[in-house]
Design a protein around this motif. Structure first.
Motif, PDB file in Angstrom:
ATOM      1  N   PRO A 185       1.057  -1.302   0.036  1.00 32.51           N
ATOM      2  CA  PRO A 185       0.180   0.050   0.131  1.00 32.51           C
ATOM      3  C   PRO A 185       0.805   1.016   0.292  1.00 32.51           C
ATOM      4  CG  PRO A 185      -1.089  -2.096   1.446  1.00 32.51           C
ATOM      5  CD  PRO A 185       0.541  -2.457   0.975  1.00 32.51           C
ATOM      6  N   VAL A 186       1.730   1.408   1.001  1.00 31.48           N
ATOM      7  CA  VAL A 186       2.861   2.426   0.544  1.00 31.48           C
ATOM      8  C   VAL A 186       3.434   2.959  -0.708  1.00 31.48           C
ATOM      9  CG1 VAL A 186       4.332   3.519   1.870  1.00 31.48           C
ATOM     10  CG2 VAL A 186       3.044   1.969   3.402  1.00 31.48           C
ATOM     11  N   THR A 187       4.052   1.452  -1.272  1.00 27.43           N
ATOM     12  CA  THR A 187       5.000   1.244  -1.885  1.00 27.43           C
ATOM     13  C   THR A 187       3.981   1.923  -3.302  1.00 27.43           C
ATOM     14  OG1 THR A 187       4.709  -0.176  -2.918  1.00 27.43           O
ATOM     15  CG2 THR A 187       6.852   0.111  -1.368  1.00 27.43           C
ATOM     16  N   THR A 188       3.077   1.760  -3.507  1.00 26.03           N
ATOM     17  CA  THR A 188       1.973   2.075  -4.328  1.00 26.03           C
ATOM     18  C   THR A 188       1.637   3.570  -4.016  1.00 26.03           C
ATOM     19  OG1 THR A 188       0.723  -0.009  -3.891  1.00 26.03           O
ATOM     20  CG2 THR A 188      -0.647   1.515  -5.409  1.00 26.03           C
ATOM     21  N   ALA A 189       1.734   4.093  -3.426  1.00 32.32           N
ATOM     22  CA  ALA A 189       0.630   5.983  -3.147  1.00 32.32           C
ATOM     23  C   ALA A 189       2.050   6.437  -3.941  1.00 32.32           C
ATOM     24  CB  ALA A 189       0.582   5.961  -1.646  1.00 32.32           C
ATOM     25  N   ILE A 190       3.631   5.981  -3.134  1.00 30.28           N
ATOM     26  CA  ILE A 190       4.951   6.856  -3.668  1.00 30.28           C
ATOM     27  C   ILE A 190       4.278   6.894  -4.553  1.00 30.28           C
ATOM     28  CG2 ILE A 190       6.920   6.749  -3.060  1.00 30.28           C
ATOM     29  CD1 ILE A 190       7.140   5.576  -0.466  1.00 30.28           C
ATOM     30  N   ASN A 191       4.629   5.675  -5.569  1.00 28.17           N
ATOM     31  CA  ASN A 191       4.365   4.941  -7.004  1.00 28.17           C
ATOM     32  C   ASN A 191       3.383   6.156  -7.637  1.00 28.17           C
ATOM     33  OD1 ASN A 191       7.129   3.282  -7.353  1.00 28.17           O
ATOM     34  ND2 ASN A 191       5.347   1.735  -7.076  1.00 28.17           N
ATOM     35  N   ALA A 192       1.990   6.556  -6.961  1.00 26.99           N
ATOM     36  CA  ALA A 192       1.266   6.952  -7.446  1.00 26.99           C
ATOM     37  C   ALA A 192       1.726   8.447  -7.844  1.00 26.99           C
ATOM     38  CB  ALA A 192      -0.406   6.831  -7.179  1.00 26.99           C
ATOM     39  N   VAL A 193       1.938   9.163  -7.053  1.00 24.64           N
ATOM     40  CA  VAL A 193       3.492  10.511  -5.687  1.00 24.64           C
ATOM     41  C   VAL A 193       3.981  10.674  -7.347  1.00 24.64           C
ATOM     42  CG1 VAL A 193       4.305  11.530  -4.568  1.00 24.64           C
ATOM     43  CG2 VAL A 193       2.104  10.404  -3.890  1.00 24.64           C
ATOM     44  N   VAL A 194       4.937   9.425  -7.843  1.00 25.13           N
ATOM     45  CA  VAL A 194       5.957  10.311  -8.355  1.00 25.13           C
ATOM     46  C   VAL A 194       5.557   9.664  -9.577  1.00 25.13           C
ATOM     47  CG1 VAL A 194       8.334   8.535  -9.350  1.00 25.13           C
ATOM     48  CG2 VAL A 194       7.794   9.010  -6.558  1.00 25.13           C
ATOM     49  N   GLY A 195       4.699   9.344 -10.209  1.00 25.30           N
ATOM     50  CA  GLY A 195       3.900   9.471 -11.722  1.00 25.30           C
ATOM     51  C   GLY A 195       3.494  10.550 -11.569  1.00 25.30           C
ATOM     52  N   ALA A 196       2.532  11.259 -10.702  1.00 23.32           N
ATOM     53  CA  ALA A 196       2.103  11.877 -10.673  1.00 23.32           C
ATOM     54  C   ALA A 196       2.964  13.298 -11.181  1.00 23.32           C
ATOM     55  CB  ALA A 196       0.778  12.441  -9.491  1.00 23.32           C
ATOM     56  N   ILE A 197       4.254  13.113 -10.511  1.00 18.93           N
ATOM     57  CA  ILE A 197       5.215  14.236 -10.227  1.00 18.93           C
ATOM     58  C   ILE A 197       5.602  14.784 -12.123  1.00 18.93           C
ATOM     59  CG2 ILE A 197       7.192  15.307 -10.060  1.00 18.93           C
ATOM     60  CD1 ILE A 197       6.672  14.380  -6.958  1.00 18.93           C
ATOM     61  N   PHE A 198       6.236  13.387 -12.433  1.00 11.48           N
ATOM     62  CA  PHE A 198       7.325  13.116 -13.493  1.00 11.48           C
ATOM     63  C   PHE A 198       5.362  13.820 -14.351  1.00 11.48           C
ATOM     64  CE2 PHE A 198       9.647  10.221 -12.238  1.00 11.48           C
ATOM     65  CZ  PHE A 198      10.913  10.709 -12.741  1.00 11.48           C
ATOM     66  N   MET A 210       3.681  16.247 -14.687  1.00  8.99           N
ATOM     67  CA  MET A 210       3.879  17.817 -14.327  1.00  8.99           C
ATOM     68  C   MET A 210       4.461  18.483 -15.171  1.00  8.99           C
ATOM     69  SD  MET A 210       3.237  18.502 -10.346  1.00  8.99           S
ATOM     70  CE  MET A 210       3.728  19.380 -10.857  1.00  8.99           C
ATOM     71  N   PHE A 211       5.312  17.434 -15.504  1.00 15.07           N
ATOM     72  CA  PHE A 211       6.677  18.160 -16.537  1.00 15.07           C
ATOM     73  C   PHE A 211       6.722  17.259 -17.971  1.00 15.07           C
ATOM     74  CE2 PHE A 211       8.333  18.428 -12.210  1.00 15.07           C
ATOM     75  CZ  PHE A 211       8.606  19.703 -11.839  1.00 15.07           C
ATOM     76  N   GLY A 212       5.475  16.734 -18.163  1.00 16.21           N
ATOM     77  CA  GLY A 212       5.684  15.585 -19.817  1.00 16.21           C
ATOM     78  C   GLY A 212       6.094  15.037 -19.799  1.00 16.21           C
ATOM     79  N   VAL A 213       6.807  13.967 -18.662  1.00 18.48           N
ATOM     80  CA  VAL A 213       7.367  13.243 -19.169  1.00 18.48           C
ATOM     81  C   VAL A 213       6.678  11.393 -18.686  1.00 18.48           C
ATOM     82  CG1 VAL A 213       9.551  11.811 -17.541  1.00 18.48           C
ATOM     83  CG2 VAL A 213       9.896  14.432 -17.595  1.00 18.48           C
ATOM     84  N   GLU A 214       6.694  11.059 -19.617  1.00 22.31           N
ATOM     85  CA  GLU A 214       6.549   8.923 -19.350  1.00 22.31           C
ATOM     86  C   GLU A 214       6.989   8.568 -18.625  1.00 22.31           C
ATOM     87  OE1 GLU A 214       4.069   8.654 -22.060  1.00 22.31           O
ATOM     88  OE2 GLU A 214       3.947  10.278 -22.692  1.00 22.31           O
ATOM     89  N   TYR A 215       6.573   8.623 -17.572  1.00 24.08           N
ATOM     90  CA  TYR A 215       7.099   6.721 -16.733  1.00 24.08           C
ATOM     91  C   TYR A 215       5.688   5.865 -16.530  1.00 24.08           C
ATOM     92  CZ  TYR A 215       7.359   6.050 -12.064  1.00 24.08           C
ATOM     93  OH  TYR A 215       7.313   4.993 -10.661  1.00 24.08           O
ATOM     94  N   HIS A 216       6.779   4.373 -16.851  1.00 28.70           N
ATOM     95  CA  HIS A 216       6.236   3.184 -17.050  1.00 28.70           C
ATOM     96  C   HIS A 216       7.682   2.715 -16.157  1.00 28.70           C
ATOM     97  CE1 HIS A 216       3.169   4.930 -20.351  1.00 28.70           C
ATOM     98  NE2 HIS A 216       3.819   5.128 -20.544  1.00 28.70           N
ATOM     99  N   ALA A 217       7.966   2.528 -15.244  1.00 30.25           N
ATOM    100  CA  ALA A 217       8.585   2.202 -14.460  1.00 30.25           C
ATOM    101  C   ALA A 217       9.021   0.356 -15.065  1.00 30.25           C
ATOM    102  CB  ALA A 217       7.542   2.058 -13.048  1.00 30.25           C
ATOM    103  N   GLU A 218       8.233  -0.179 -15.381  1.00 28.97           N
ATOM    104  CA  GLU A 218       8.390  -1.628 -15.809  1.00 28.97           C
ATOM    105  C   GLU A 218       9.086  -1.511 -17.327  1.00 28.97           C
ATOM    106  OE1 GLU A 218       8.014  -3.982 -13.906  1.00 28.97           O
ATOM    107  OE2 GLU A 218       6.598  -3.737 -13.205  1.00 28.97           O
ATOM    108  N   GLU A 219       9.057  -0.185 -18.166  1.00 30.84           N
ATOM    109  CA  GLU A 219       9.793  -0.738 -19.538  1.00 30.84           C
ATOM    110  C   GLU A 219      11.390  -0.395 -18.912  1.00 30.84           C
ATOM    111  OE1 GLU A 219       7.657   1.760 -21.930  1.00 30.84           O
ATOM    112  OE2 GLU A 219       5.690   0.633 -21.808  1.00 30.84           O
ATOM    113  N   VAL A 220      11.967   0.631 -18.107  1.00 28.99           N
ATOM    114  CA  VAL A 220      13.187   0.892 -17.786  1.00 28.99           C
ATOM    115  C   VAL A 220      14.376  -0.568 -17.827  1.00 28.99           C
ATOM    116  CG1 VAL A 220      12.910   2.913 -16.782  1.00 28.99           C
ATOM    117  CG2 VAL A 220      12.690   0.669 -15.770  1.00 28.99           C
ATOM    118  N   PHE A 221      13.797  -1.642 -17.804  1.00 33.03           N
ATOM    119  CA  PHE A 221      14.023  -2.560 -17.803  1.00 33.03           C
ATOM    120  C   PHE A 221      14.760  -3.949 -18.712  1.00 33.03           C
ATOM    121  CE2 PHE A 221      12.253  -2.078 -13.602  1.00 33.03           C
ATOM    122  CZ  PHE A 221      12.850  -2.462 -12.244  1.00 33.03           C
TER     123      PHE A 221
END
Length: 432
Positions: free
Chosen positions: A136-149, A151-162
């Motif tokens: 639950p905590v990590t899901t909330a943190i990832n949601a915040v990180v995704g929202a920040i990205f 805001m700056f027009g950055v595509e955020y797909h954590a699974e694709e970085v690998f």
């Protein structure tokens, strides 16, 4: 003081656990874990699940690691402030930096990296409990990180970085080729298998100019003679116009019928013995065409362009040769179209494909815009060159040796003396 030191040591142990678990889970061999999971190993299944959901795994481990590191530093600072006063802050900073770096990072990560598979299996149950507890905590943190990205027009797909599995396999093969010694054939075959989903039929087909096709209107005895003189077993049949393919004749079927008729071949209808022609687009992928060959139980297809014009043929053997290399039998005509010169250059027939040259000599000539070496010269020079003209593309020198009408039939290619990481994009033209 003693209680605080004990708490710091316990937190330090947790820090080592988080750091070692992060390294072990990401460095563990996925093929080995897959094999163990297929054999019923529950811990290996957990490791595979972590690989499929890396975002949750990394989030939980980083959260736990930062939490215990900050808490351990705070406790150590508090204790040293009481013992030494304000200077205790400096002592705590130096001491905790060294302790966390050595015992919380370097030692556990080094051990986990060198024993990744064993460590991953041993730590998997505990890590699974931690990930579930902190989801639950990590899901909330990832949601915040995704929202920040966002805001700056950055595509955020954590699974694709690998990266994709195919790219990962290609990278592993390339790395192994550089480190290994001995024959490279196995590595070339592995790379070719992965490329089947990217290479199109038009890049490997036999051009219509080099196809042995038979006029269906010829007398039967002449057809039999042409079949016997050819090294091939399947022949496109055309009538009235070479583009009008009416069937594909198999040599065995023809010879069986000719034997049954004896000396009298006057009534033999070769078209009736042929199978229906199978037309495919030049943009079909090799992996799809290979599967189509298997399903239809056919070995030859006729390649057409977007206007339906015959471009050439492709066979099952052509696709297999893309994987294992050139396959020659006792009836093949061993003409590669490449002749080595004493000065290190090569005389290459215009129809030779760029893919074959790259694979044979380890070159890196581009094959996206042209399939043959003559096509590459035409594309890069933006003209129909004259005999004797020379061009410099991608570090290679191309000299036109022969030309038949508007077709380049022979080119002298001189590769660069030393490999260069930068390709030449400009052309120099001159007379030899």
């Amino acid at each position: 003081m003693f209680e605080t030191l004990t708490a710091v040591l316990i937190l330090l142990a947790f820090s080592a656990f988080f750091s070692g678990a992060e390294t072990a889970m990401t460095a563990a061999s996925r093929p080995l874990m897959h094999q163990l999971a297929e054999g019923g190993d529950r811990r290996a299944r957990l490791v595979n699940d972590f690989h499929r959901h890396k975002e949750r795994l990394i989030g939980a481990l980083l959260l736990g690691n930062n939490l215990v590191n900050v808490l351990a530093s705070a406790l150590a600072t508090s204790a040293l402030l009481l013992a030494f006063g304000d200077v205790g802050v400096a002592y705590a900073t130096i001491a905790m930096t060294l302790v966390l770096l050595i015992f919380g990072e370097i030692l556990p990560k080094t051990y986990a990296f060198r024993n990744a598979n064993q460590a991953a299996l041993a730590l998997a149950p505990a890590v699974n409990v931690l990930v579930k507890a902190l989801t639950p905590v990590t899901t909330a943190i990832n949601a915040v990180v995704g929202a920040i990205f966002k805001m700056f027009g950055v595509e955020y797909h954590a699974e694709e970085v690998f990266g994709s599995d195919v790219e990962e396999l290609k990278g592993a093969i390339e790395l192994h080729v550089r480190e290994a010694e001995g024959p490279k054939q196995e590595h070339a075959m592995l790379r070719s298998v992965l490329d089947l989903g990217e290479v199109r039929v038009g890049e490997i087909m036999v051009h219509r100019k080099n196809v042995t096709a038979i006029d269906a209107s010829l007398p039967p005895d002449q057809v039999v003679a042409e079949v016997l003189e050819s090294p091939y077993t399947r022949f496109p049949l055309w009538r009235d116009d070479p583009d009008n393919i009416v069937g594909v004749l198999h040599a065995k079927v023809l010879l069986r019928e000719a034997r049954a008729r004896g000396d009298d071949l006057s009534g033999l209808d070769v078209v009736s013995l042929a199978t229906a022609p199978w037309f495919i687009p030049e943009h079909a992928l090799l992996v799809d065409q290979l599967e189509a060959f298997r399903q239809r139980r056919e070995h030859i297809a006729l390649v057409v362009d977007e206007y339906g014009t015959l471009m050439g043929i492709v066979t099952l053997e052509d696709i297999l040769e893309e994987i294992v290399g050139q396959i020659d039998d006792e009836h093949d005509v061993s003409v590669s179209g490449v002749r080595t010169r004493p000065d290190g250059s090569y005389l290459i027939d215009g129809w030779v494909t760029i893919r074959d040259l790259n694979r044979e000599f380890g070159w890196r000539l581009p094959d996206e815009e042209a399939a043959t070496i003559a096509g590459l010269v035409l594309h890069e020079s933006r003209r129909i060159p004259e005999v004797g003209q020379a061009f410099l593309f991608h570090g290679f020198r191309f000299e036109i040796v022969r030309r038949h009408r508007h077709q380049i039939t022979c080119i002298r290619v001189t590769p660069p003396e030393k490999p260069s990481g930068r390709e030449t994009t400009e052309a120099t033209v001159g007379n030899a």
